[in-house]
Scaffold this motif. Sequence first.
Motif, PDB file in Angstrom:
ATOM      1  N   LEU A 151       0.830  -1.210   0.000  1.00  0.00           N
ATOM      2  CA  LEU A 151       0.000   0.000   0.000  1.00  0.00           C
ATOM      3  C   LEU A 151       0.864   1.259   0.000  1.00  0.00           C
ATOM      4  O   LEU A 151       0.504   2.261  -0.619  1.00  0.00           O
ATOM      5  N   GLY A 152       1.993   1.201   0.691  1.00  0.00           N
ATOM      6  CA  GLY A 152       2.916   2.337   0.695  1.00  0.00           C
ATOM      7  C   GLY A 152       3.462   2.619  -0.686  1.00  0.00           C
ATOM      8  O   GLY A 152       3.519   3.771  -1.123  1.00  0.00           O
ATOM      9  N   PHE A 153       3.848   1.566  -1.391  1.00  0.00           N
ATOM     10  CA  PHE A 153       4.346   1.745  -2.754  1.00  0.00           C
ATOM     11  C   PHE A 153       3.249   2.314  -3.652  1.00  0.00           C
ATOM     12  O   PHE A 153       3.481   3.263  -4.404  1.00  0.00           O
ATOM     13  N   LEU A 154       2.054   1.752  -3.564  1.00  0.00           N
ATOM     14  CA  LEU A 154       0.949   2.229  -4.401  1.00  0.00           C
ATOM     15  C   LEU A 154       0.570   3.666  -4.053  1.00  0.00           C
ATOM     16  O   LEU A 154       0.341   4.493  -4.941  1.00  0.00           O
ATOM     17  N   GLY A 155       0.523   3.977  -2.753  1.00  0.00           N
ATOM     18  CA  GLY A 155       0.212   5.345  -2.335  1.00  0.00           C
ATOM     19  C   GLY A 155       1.256   6.337  -2.808  1.00  0.00           C
ATOM     20  O   GLY A 155       0.934   7.419  -3.299  1.00  0.00           O
ATOM     21  N   GLY A 156       2.522   5.958  -2.674  1.00  0.00           N
ATOM     22  CA  GLY A 156       3.607   6.817  -3.152  1.00  0.00           C
ATOM     23  C   GLY A 156       3.550   7.007  -4.655  1.00  0.00           C
ATOM     24  O   GLY A 156       3.801   8.101  -5.170  1.00  0.00           O
ATOM     25  N   SER A 157       3.201   5.939  -5.360  1.00  0.00           N
ATOM     26  CA  SER A 157       3.116   6.017  -6.825  1.00  0.00           C
ATOM     27  C   SER A 157       1.994   6.945  -7.267  1.00  0.00           C
ATOM     28  O   SER A 157       2.166   7.744  -8.190  1.00  0.00           O
ATOM     29  N   ILE A 158       0.857   6.848  -6.600  1.00  0.00           N
ATOM     30  CA  ILE A 158      -0.262   7.741  -6.927  1.00  0.00           C
ATOM     31  C   ILE A 158       0.132   9.192  -6.659  1.00  0.00           C
ATOM     32  O   ILE A 158      -0.126  10.081  -7.480  1.00  0.00           O
ATOM     33  N   ALA A 159       0.771   9.424  -5.527  1.00  0.00           N
ATOM     34  CA  ALA A 159       1.217  10.785  -5.195  1.00  0.00           C
ATOM     35  C   ALA A 159       2.208  11.286  -6.240  1.00  0.00           C
ATOM     36  O   ALA A 159       2.134  12.446  -6.665  1.00  0.00           O
ATOM     37  N   LYS A 160       3.132  10.430  -6.672  1.00  0.00           N
ATOM     38  CA  LYS A 160       4.122  10.846  -7.665  1.00  0.00           C
ATOM     39  C   LYS A 160       3.466  11.174  -9.001  1.00  0.00           C
ATOM     40  O   LYS A 160       3.839  12.150  -9.655  1.00  0.00           O
ATOM     41  N   VAL A 161       2.501  10.377  -9.425  1.00  0.00           N
ATOM     42  CA  VAL A 161       1.792  10.666 -10.676  1.00  0.00           C
ATOM     43  C   VAL A 161       1.128  12.037 -10.587  1.00  0.00           C
ATOM     44  O   VAL A 161       1.242  12.855 -11.508  1.00  0.00           O
ATOM     45  N   LEU A 162       0.456  12.299  -9.482  1.00  0.00           N
ATOM     46  CA  LEU A 162      -0.228  13.582  -9.319  1.00  0.00           C
ATOM     47  C   LEU A 162       0.757  14.755  -9.304  1.00  0.00           C
ATOM     48  O   LEU A 162       0.527  15.775  -9.959  1.00  0.00           O
ATOM     49  N   ILE A 163       1.860  14.600  -8.577  1.00  0.00           N
ATOM     50  CA  ILE A 163       2.849  15.678  -8.503  1.00  0.00           C
ATOM     51  C   ILE A 163       3.492  15.917  -9.866  1.00  0.00           C
ATOM     52  O   ILE A 163       3.663  17.061 -10.293  1.00  0.00           O
ATOM     53  N   GLN A 164       3.830  14.848 -10.566  1.00  0.00           N
ATOM     54  CA  GLN A 164       4.417  14.995 -11.901  1.00  0.00           C
ATOM     55  C   GLN A 164       3.435  15.670 -12.851  1.00  0.00           C
ATOM     56  O   GLN A 164       3.828  16.528 -13.651  1.00  0.00           O
ATOM     57  N   LEU A 165       2.167  15.288 -12.784  1.00  0.00           N
ATOM     58  CA  LEU A 165       1.153  15.942 -13.623  1.00  0.00           C
ATOM     59  C   LEU A 165       1.066  17.430 -13.309  1.00  0.00           C
ATOM     60  O   LEU A 165       0.988  18.259 -14.218  1.00  0.00           O
ATOM     61  N   ILE A 166       1.080  17.768 -12.034  1.00  0.00           N
ATOM     62  CA  ILE A 166       1.027  19.180 -11.638  1.00  0.00           C
ATOM     63  C   ILE A 166       2.235  19.928 -12.204  1.00  0.00           C
ATOM     64  O   ILE A 166       2.098  21.027 -12.743  1.00  0.00           O
ATOM     65  N   MET A 167       3.424  19.326 -12.105  1.00  0.00           N
ATOM     66  CA  MET A 167       4.631  19.978 -12.619  1.00  0.00           C
ATOM     67  C   MET A 167       4.530  20.228 -14.121  1.00  0.00           C
ATOM     68  O   MET A 167       4.840  21.318 -14.610  1.00  0.00           O
ATOM     69  N   ILE A 168       4.086  19.216 -14.842  1.00  0.00           N
ATOM     70  CA  ILE A 168       4.007  19.321 -16.305  1.00  0.00           C
ATOM     71  C   ILE A 168       2.916  20.313 -16.712  1.00  0.00           C
ATOM     72  O   ILE A 168       3.124  21.155 -17.595  1.00  0.00           O
ATOM     73  N   ILE A 169       1.763  20.234 -16.073  1.00  0.00           N
ATOM     74  CA  ILE A 169       0.674  21.163 -16.385  1.00  0.00           C
ATOM     75  C   ILE A 169       1.091  22.596 -16.059  1.00  0.00           C
ATOM     76  O   ILE A 169       0.840  23.521 -16.833  1.00  0.00           O
ATOM     77  N   TRP A 170       1.755  22.771 -14.909  1.00  0.00           N
ATOM     78  CA  TRP A 170       2.223  24.108 -14.524  1.00  0.00           C
ATOM     79  C   TRP A 170       3.180  24.658 -15.574  1.00  0.00           C
ATOM     80  O   TRP A 170       3.114  25.824 -15.944  1.00  0.00           O
ATOM     81  N   PHE A 171       4.074  23.816 -16.063  1.00  0.00           N
ATOM     82  CA  PHE A 171       5.005  24.209 -17.117  1.00  0.00           C
ATOM     83  C   PHE A 171       4.242  24.740 -18.335  1.00  0.00           C
ATOM     84  O   PHE A 171       4.525  25.818 -18.839  1.00  0.00           O
ATOM     85  N   PHE A 172       3.243  24.001 -18.792  1.00  0.00           N
ATOM     86  CA  PHE A 172       2.474  24.423 -19.960  1.00  0.00           C
ATOM     87  C   PHE A 172       1.662  25.689 -19.681  1.00  0.00           C
ATOM     88  O   PHE A 172       1.537  26.546 -20.564  1.00  0.00           O
ATOM     89  N   ILE A 173       1.130  25.826 -18.469  1.00  0.00           N
ATOM     90  CA  ILE A 173       0.397  27.046 -18.126  1.00  0.00           C
ATOM     91  C   ILE A 173       1.349  28.253 -18.207  1.00  0.00           C
ATOM     92  O   ILE A 173       0.991  29.294 -18.770  1.00  0.00           O
ATOM     93  N   VAL A 174       2.546  28.105 -17.668  1.00  0.00           N
ATOM     94  CA  VAL A 174       3.510  29.209 -17.680  1.00  0.00           C
ATOM     95  C   VAL A 174       3.898  29.597 -19.090  1.00  0.00           C
ATOM     96  O   VAL A 174       3.950  30.792 -19.415  1.00  0.00           O
ATOM     97  N   ILE A 175       4.119  28.635 -19.955  1.00  0.00           N
ATOM     98  CA  ILE A 175       4.584  28.988 -21.305  1.00  0.00           C
ATOM     99  C   ILE A 175       3.459  29.430 -22.237  1.00  0.00           C
ATOM    100  O   ILE A 175       3.700  30.129 -23.204  1.00  0.00           O
ATOM    101  N   ILE A 176       2.223  29.023 -21.915  1.00  0.00           N
ATOM    102  CA  ILE A 176       1.095  29.404 -22.782  1.00  0.00           C
ATOM    103  C   ILE A 176       0.530  30.768 -22.391  1.00  0.00           C
ATOM    104  O   ILE A 176       0.156  31.569 -23.232  1.00  0.00           O
ATOM    105  N   PHE A 177       0.473  31.035 -21.101  1.00  0.00           N
ATOM    106  CA  PHE A 177      -0.159  32.282 -20.643  1.00  0.00           C
ATOM    107  C   PHE A 177       0.912  33.213 -20.254  1.00  0.00           C
ATOM    108  O   PHE A 177       1.381  33.947 -19.868  1.00  0.00           O
TER     109      PHE A 177
END
Length: 161
Positions: free
Chosen positions: A135-161
């Motif tokens: 469960l720790g591995f799965l929980g950490g993996s879910i958190a990492k997916v969300l954080i990585q998505l936030i980083m990538i989306i933030w990058f695109f928001i910064v360069i588009i707007f």
Amino acid sequence: MLDWMVWIVIIVLFILSFAGIIYPIIPSVLVIWVGFLLYQFIINPDELTIVFWIIMAVFTLFLFLADILANSYFVKKYGGSKWGERGAVVAVIVGSFIIPPFGILIVPFITVFVIELLQQRPPNDAIKASIGSLLGFLGGSIAKVLIQLIMIIWFFIVIIF
């Protein structure tokens, strides 16, 4: 033409960063940062501000903490020992080479079970700790997916707007 090719590499790097969740040998955060740096140094050196880089550094810290905190929380919650927790971390890396991608689930589970038994823990407690590591591995993996998505989306928001 060069910009177009660099954009393809950046997109591929962002996608590849998610493979690092299944194959921990791929340094997800480093792959994302290479994409950011390619943009900064080849496409537009003036777009990504110091605020962007500070925020990305904070999210990078969150990425590192996600695994440690999730693993620690669940192993402790399910009665595992520090040795079981440490063994799970090593077993995730080793497991990524043994029967990928299932090894990252099976190897830590078995490793924690064996470590807990070697510490004279009853089999039921060892199973609980193994489930905690899973469960720790799965929980950490879910958190990492969300954080990585936030980083990538933030990058695109910064360069588009």
